[in-house]
Design a protein around this motif. Structure first.
Motif, PDB file in Angstrom:
ATOM      1  N   VAL A 172       0.812  -1.222   0.000  1.00  0.00           N
ATOM      2  CA  VAL A 172       0.000   0.000   0.000  1.00  0.00           C
ATOM      3  C   VAL A 172       0.846   1.274   0.000  1.00  0.00           C
ATOM      4  N   VAL A 173       1.973   1.243   0.730  1.00  0.00           N
ATOM      5  CA  VAL A 173       2.787   2.451   0.820  1.00  0.00           C
ATOM      6  C   VAL A 173       3.293   2.860  -0.569  1.00  0.00           C
ATOM      7  N   TYR A 174       3.715   1.871  -1.370  1.00  0.00           N
ATOM      8  CA  TYR A 174       4.140   2.189  -2.742  1.00  0.00           C
ATOM      9  C   TYR A 174       2.986   2.800  -3.531  1.00  0.00           C
ATOM     10  N   MET A 175       1.828   2.133  -3.449  1.00  0.00           N
ATOM     11  CA  MET A 175       0.694   2.585  -4.244  1.00  0.00           C
ATOM     12  C   MET A 175       0.362   4.033  -3.903  1.00  0.00           C
ATOM     13  N   ARG A 176       0.310   4.337  -2.612  1.00  0.00           N
ATOM     14  CA  ARG A 176      -0.124   5.686  -2.221  1.00  0.00           C
ATOM     15  C   ARG A 176       0.851   6.760  -2.666  1.00  0.00           C
ATOM     16  N   VAL A 177       2.148   6.523  -2.453  1.00  0.00           N
ATOM     17  CA  VAL A 177       3.123   7.544  -2.821  1.00  0.00           C
ATOM     18  C   VAL A 177       3.201   7.698  -4.342  1.00  0.00           C
ATOM     19  N   ILE A 178       3.264   6.583  -5.046  1.00  0.00           N
ATOM     20  CA  ILE A 178       3.381   6.659  -6.497  1.00  0.00           C
ATOM     21  C   ILE A 178       2.116   7.273  -7.096  1.00  0.00           C
ATOM     22  N   TYR A 179       0.971   6.900  -6.531  1.00  0.00           N
ATOM     23  CA  TYR A 179      -0.295   7.472  -7.009  1.00  0.00           C
ATOM     24  C   TYR A 179      -0.275   8.991  -6.872  1.00  0.00           C
ATOM     25  N   ALA A 180       0.133   9.471  -5.686  1.00  0.00           N
ATOM     26  CA  ALA A 180       0.132  10.921  -5.454  1.00  0.00           C
ATOM     27  C   ALA A 180       1.110  11.626  -6.391  1.00  0.00           C
ATOM     28  N   GLU A 181       2.320  11.073  -6.498  1.00  0.00           N
ATOM     29  CA  GLU A 181       3.321  11.762  -7.320  1.00  0.00           C
ATOM     30  C   GLU A 181       2.998  11.665  -8.807  1.00  0.00           C
ATOM     31  N   ALA A 182       2.583  10.484  -9.231  1.00  0.00           N
ATOM     32  CA  ALA A 182       2.298  10.319 -10.646  1.00  0.00           C
ATOM     33  C   ALA A 182       1.095  11.171 -11.058  1.00  0.00           C
ATOM     34  N   SER A 183       0.095  11.295 -10.159  1.00  0.00           N
ATOM     35  CA  SER A 183      -1.057  12.136 -10.493  1.00  0.00           C
ATOM     36  C   SER A 183      -0.589  13.540 -10.823  1.00  0.00           C
TER      37      SER A 183
END
Lengths: 301, 562, 349
Positions: A172-183
């Motif tokens: 989950v930690v990867y998903m959340r950070v990558i989601y925020a930055e990639a967005s």
């Protein structure tokens, strides 16, 4: 804003174009005390993890009942011996190898699942984004321990039980950070310009967005590695990770509980090992983060 | 001259960093008399803000080195003062107004707390008296409902309101001097005009001296008695505003004035301040004459028609995530552009001009209406034709991938659907560099190694790589210094000449629009209120809003006429 | 006096009238919908996973049951029906508020969870409070001038503390305070003497009296939470100190103490509130290891106990209870932002 005075302190360690030429001058520029300590400790850990067998003084499984509870430094026991007369140093090295292998494998699985889902969900609003976010939310509200115990009950304890459960549950930690930055990267003007030019979505993802989150991936990898080391030892301590008898830090701590008064070093050795490994990985994460911040920084006057 | 309030003598200042010392001020001397309004004008990086900050010793003392110089404020030597004594001067004897009204006020404190704090700190009054004084100060800045503003949080106020609050705060303890650092740069022109006249009026009424830091010569002309022109940490010229602007002596001042589009023949080539900053070599200022150029008039068929275009953004959502209320950014706008001409959309922030530009290139979808390219709905064109429309964004910092070398950025559009060799792409990039006035040898550099103006050239080069017919230019010069703006305007006009390009030019700057556009459409509150030939719209506006806008634009000519 | 051009034009589309009537209730309805979806997913996921893990009949009957006994139990509990029908039955019961009975003890499953809950809430609350009381002033002190040598030293120590896993802290605390110094008990949990605080004759609230048994578990949990909170407060304070409004305040003559406590810290706490919410939500899952080490009868301890014995109804009830608590804490965190940050308070208007 236009003609800033550039004070370029390029790290170049993260493999950018200008970083391809290695020079000691650059190393000297980026090296602060924290980074030097992190690098040194990390090297020591890696050497122990890879060449550990050659550095062990005793057979980690074979005890000498005559030499139970030998204090550290006596009779050739570096870190002392345990209740069965086994060498704690050699057991600690075994534990290091187990922990490292476990954390590394689980971390790679986490990285692949988490960043793939994060990237795909970030690209555009839609069903995929909603489903992924809802799934993450559910996973966060559900104690992962329940699932782990279920798996342990079904297939039994073991390296792969632990690694795969951690691998499939803690991304989950990867998903959340990558989601925020990639967005935010998908909203950048250079990505929009590429879209207007007709560049395909995969090309945008791999050539603009993925490189943009690369530094963060390294940083999470290091911090999450530390987190997985803790999780692994905690689960072993609870009797849910490594099978009984395997010399891991968690098992060693569990064994130490009955002999706290008689042999406190049985507690101190594995505890010290865990703390050192975790602090090292945190330092590495901090170091990568500060290097990536320094890249291309300019001073506006 | 009257007795000086501030006197700076031979001040040198260096910033210290790991990479070494950087000399920001190279021995400057300045004097401000009682009741005087003095301007310091210069481009970014000239050291003008450093001068302002250092006056109150606001720069971290551990990170700077001051080899020589004295600063005396009201006969106090501030460089020798302790932090405690400085706190007495700051806000009491000398106060400051900053550029960004969005961030300069604390978001979690009410206006009342922020103004009262300053008063209570410097004056021996009760909280009730402080409140009364604050309300009076707010009323003095022509705020019609001081009580509401007094009770508000900063985010509840518009940019102009916040700057009024800053002014009220600055005047709260009847200071002898106010330092205003780009006080209106972040504001719309109509608001800027109000704030500037307010500042002048309050200063004159209270007899306060003002040190105005700005990049805008027209603002100086309108407000200041005397002016210092700053270039690379030095005052290259000083004198009364009339002398300096009417009869500039230094080559830099002349170049700066000649780079302003105002008062120059439309579409002429403007002068530029060329300085070899990147190479760190010689720092020659080149004084180029303004060149009258005959531009080819090649107005052809209609290339783009925007018919009754409506753009809406969802504002509130219902339970199921469906939008129920909308904000209409573009409201039934109809304009058209003929091939080879430049249409400028001019308007203030939030008027919808950028939303419309994004709709033209397909980054926004229309809620209603249509955009026709060569007579056919833009959505129905094949990808190749769609690529005939390209966009250049406002901020060259965020429009280039920071990790890519220039050749890759410029040729990215060429890799679509085909895979040319790296050598071909680099050749192409080199020729594009020449086209936009960059050294072809720089194609391996990364964006951050370039200045803002050069980055904007790279962005233009990327747009040109696919041989577009229509370029949408979204405020391409508003993030740039005036002299760099002149370079980019020259480039755009030359390119249009050589390649017969059509421009849709989005801008808030009337002087720039007058210089570059054939036709103008004025946008106000999501609608086009007036459009036509640029000469006609800008000299004889018929709509009230256009007139307000034209009167608000700071102008050298008008300042001297007054 | 503000220019009209600054106020963005807006327009209300005539949407559904029902929807516009519900306007103020939308956020509440939205949250409730999310909770229902969440609980549904948690229950469904766990139901099938637990059934994959083992057969409830075996747990009920014990290891030495005969096949006939197993059949009888299956028939009695409806376990002979297809899995999907069992699932529908289970969900039907849930909707009627029947969470099933513990397979081990026969007590109502949810009741068992709820009796364990106060102990977990107690230790979580104590640990959070202790951590916050230390972390905020310490973080503010560190973030105010992070480059000073003394702050760097303390930051380094906190960095090392952050690397100490909670259960290691617990073991070390036991070693020092219970084994070596013999100051504090290391095991068990007491409510102390419970005093009844009578509001009326019929309604009284039990008040637990602090007991020595609370100290070690709460302290070791707090020790685990504090370093990251301190670091976040410090980082946010340092960031706030670089903001424009600090420069404005300095130019207005504000002394250093006002810059920190009045201007920077309130802004820094916005970021810290998010972490406090996350940490508290994490604790709602039961500080499993801490509770196990200290034999603390909370839901974390129950979780290990019931999952290992495959006590399905209790595990399900636990998961429902934990998911609801996590959700509530998250919702409360969001709500607290509206009190802390005025920018969010007026957003709806």
């Amino acid at each position: 804003m236009s003609d800033e005075v550039k004070v370029s302190r390029t790290g170049g360690l993260l493999g950018t174009e200008e970083g391809k030429s290695f020079s000691w001058e650059k190393v000297r520029q980026v090296a602060n005390p924290e980074i030097v300590i992190a690098f040194t400790l990390f090297t020591v850990l890696m050497i122990l993890a890879i060449f550990g067998q050659f550095l062990q003084t005793h057979d980690p499984m074979q005890g000498d009942l005559l030499k139970r509870f030998t204090p550290p430094g006596q009779e050739g026991y570096f870190f002392g011996s345990d209740h069965l007369g086994r060498d704690l140093w050699s057991r600690m090295v075994d534990g290091l190898q187990w922990s490292m292998a476990c954390a590394l494998t689980a971390n790679v699985i986490n990285l692949i699942i988490g960043s793939t889902l994060g990237l795909l969900a970030a690209e555009k609003p839609g069903a995929l984004r909603i489903i992924v976010n809802q799934f993450v939310y559910t996973l966060q509200s559900l104690p992962g321990l329940i699932i782990l115990i279920c798996v342990v009950v079904v297939v039994g304890q073991g390296f792969w039980t632990l690694v795969l459960t951690l691998g499939f549950l803690s991304w989950v930690v990867y998903m959340r950070v990558i989601y925020a930055e990639a967005s935010s990267l998908f909203q950048r003007e250079y990505v929009q310009a590429a879209r207007l030019a007709g560049v395909s979505r995969w090309s945008i993802m791999f050539s603009h967005v993925l490189p943009g989150v690369r530094a963060s991936l390294f940083v999470i990898f290091a911090f999450h590695f530390a987190g997985l080391l803790i999780a692994e030892s905690a689960l072993s301590f609870l009797g849910l990770g490594a099978p009984l008898g395997v010399p891991t830090w968690g098992n060693m701590l569990a064994e130490s509980r009955q002999y706290m008064i008689r042999a406190p070093w049985m507690l101190i050795v594995p505890a010290g090992a865990i703390v050192t490994a975790v602090v090292t990985m945190n330092l590495v994460g901090d170091g990568i983060a500060s290097l990536s911040r320094k890249k291309g920084r300019s001073i506006d006057v | 001259m009257v007795k000086p309030v501030v006197r700076i003598d031979d001040l040198r200042l260096e910033f210290l960093s790991q990479a070494g010392a950087f000399e920001a001020l190279k021995g400057i001397s300045l004097e401000i008399g009682e009741g005087e309004i003095v301007g310091v004008v210069g481009e970014s990086g000239s050291g003008k803000s450093v001068t302002a900050m250092n006056l109150l010793q606001l720069l971290p003392r551990t990170k700077i080195n001051v080899p020589t110089g004295t600063i005396s404020v009201l006969d106090h030597d501030v460089r020798a003062m302790e932090e405690k004594q400085l706190q007495h001067i700051r806000g009491g004897e000398v106060s400051m107004i900053f550029q960004e009204p969005m961030t300069a006020l604390n978001p979690v404190l009410r206006v009342k707390d922020q103004i009262d704090d300053v008063i209570l700190r410097h004056k021996d009054v009760t909280p009730e008296e402080a409140e009364e004084m604050s309300l009076k100060l707010l009323a003095d800045t022509k705020i019609t409902d001081p009580r509401r503003v007094y009770e508000s949080f900063p985010h509840e106020l518009s940019g102009g309101m916040r700057q009024r609050v800053m002014i009220a705060m600055a005047f709260s303890c009847s200071p002898k001097l106010i330092v205003a650092d780009e006080p209106t740069t972040a504001l719309d022109v109509t608001v800027q005009a109000q704030i500037l006249s307010l500042l002048k009026e309050r200063a004159q009424k209270t007899g306060t001296s003002v040190l105005l830091i700005t990049h805008d010569l027209a603002v100086v002309a309108q407000l200041c008695d005397r002016v210092y022109v700053m270039y690379k940490g030095e005052f290259v010229e000083e004198g009364t505003t009339k002398d300096v602007i009417g009869n500039p002596q230094h080559v830099y001042t002349r170049a700066l004035l000649n780079s302003l589009p105002e008062g120059k023949p439309p579409k002429s080539r403007l002068a530029t301040v060329a300085a070899a900053m990147l190479e760190g070599g010689s720092e020659n200022v080149i004084d180029e004459p303004i060149e009258q150029v005959t531009r080819v008039a090649r107005t052809g068929d209609t290339i783009l028609q925007i018919q009754n275009a409506v753009v809406r953004y969802p504002k509130e959502y219902n339970l199921f995530g469906r939008p129920i209320t909308f904000h209409t950014a573009v409201d039934h706008v109809t304009v058209e552009i003929k091939e080879g001409e430049t249409l400028a959309l001019v308007g203030e922030s939030g008027c919808g001009k950028t939303s419309l530009a994004n709709a033209v290139v397909g980054l926004n979808t229309l809620a209603d209406g249509a955009i026709l390219y060569r007579g056919k709905n833009i959505l129905d064109h094949d990808p190749d034709t769609k690529r005939e429309i390209q966009i250049v964004f406002q901020d060259p910092q965020s429009s280039l991938d920071p990790r890519w070398p220039v050749w890759k950025i410029m040729t990215e559009p060429l890799t679509v659907g085909q895979s040319p060799s790296k050598a071909e792409l680099r050749d192409k990039a080199a020729s594009l560099c020449e086209m936009v006035g960059l050294e072809p040898s720089q194609i391996d550099r990364l964006p951050h190694e370039f200045s803002g103006g050069q980055r904007q050239r790279i962005a233009v080069g990327r747009a040109l790589s696919v041989r577009p017919k229509l370029l949408v230019l979204d405020e391409p010069t508003s993030a740039l210094d005036v002299s760099v703006q002149a370079q980019i305007l020259n480039l755009l006009l030359d390119l249009q000449d050589q390649h017969g390009l059509t421009y849709l030019f989005i801008s808030h700057d009337v002087a720039v629009v007058r210089h570059i556009a054939d036709k103008v459409a004025v946008m106000y509150q999501s609608k086009v209120v007036e459009s036509g030939e640029s000469e006609q719209v800008l000299t004889a506006p018929t709509h009230d809003y256009t007139r307000t806008l034209m009167n608000a634009v700071p102008s050298l000519k008008r300042a001297f006429a007054a | 006096m503000s220019s009209t051009a600054e106020t963005a034009p807006s327009e209300n589309q005539p949407g559904g009238t029902l929807e516009s009537l519900m306007g103020p209730m939308v956020p509440v309805m939205h949250q409730l919908t999310r909770l229902v979806v969440l609980l549904f997913m948690v229950t469904t996921l766990l139901f099938f996973m637990l059934r994959l893990a083992g057969d409830p009949a075996l747990v009920l009957a014990g290891n030495d049951a005969t096949p006939e006994q197993l059949e009888a139990i299956r028939a009695q509990y409806g376990l002979d029906k297809p899995l999907f029908i069992q699932y529908l039955n289970y969900m039907g019961n849930l909707l009627q508020g029947d969470f099933g009975k513990s397979l081990a003890s026969g007590e109502p499953a949810m009741g068992k969870v709820l009796t364990m809950l106060p102990a977990t809430l107690l230790i979580a609350g104590l640990a959070m409070a202790f951590s916050i009381i230390v972390a905020i002033p310490l973080g503010a002190w560190l973030g105010f001038k992070p480059e000073r040598a003394d702050r760097r030293g303390v930051s380094g120590i906190i960095f090392v503390f952050q690397g100490v896993p909670g259960f290691v802290t617990a073991l070390i605390f036991i070693q020092i305070f219970a084994v070596n110094l013999r100051w504090l008990p290391s095991l068990g949990m007491e409510w102390g003497t419970i005093m009844e605080w009578a509001i009326t004759e019929s309604l009284s609230i039990p008040i637990p009296v602090p007991s020595k048994t609370w100290i070690l578990p709460a302290a070791s949990l707090a020790w685990f939470l504090m370093p990251s909170l301190t670091r976040v407060v410090a980082a946010n304070t340092a960031e706030a100190m670089r903001e424009d409004y600090i420069r404005t305040a300095r130019a207005g003559g504000a002394p250093a103490s006002a810059l920190l406590w009045r201007h920077a810290l309130p802004n820094a706490l916005l970021g810290a509130a998010a972490l406090i919410g996350t940490q508290f939500a994490f604790l709602m899952g039961g500080a499993v290891i801490t509770e196990t080490i200290f034999a603390w009868p909370g839901i974390g301890w129950l979780l290990i106990e019931s999952t290992q014995t495959l006590d399905f109804p209790v595990v399900q009830s636990l998961a429902l209870c934990i998911a609801t608590l996590v959700f509530t804490v998250n919702a409360l965190t969001d709500l607290s932002f509206q009190f802390l940050d005025p920018r969010l308070r007026t957003k709806g208007n």
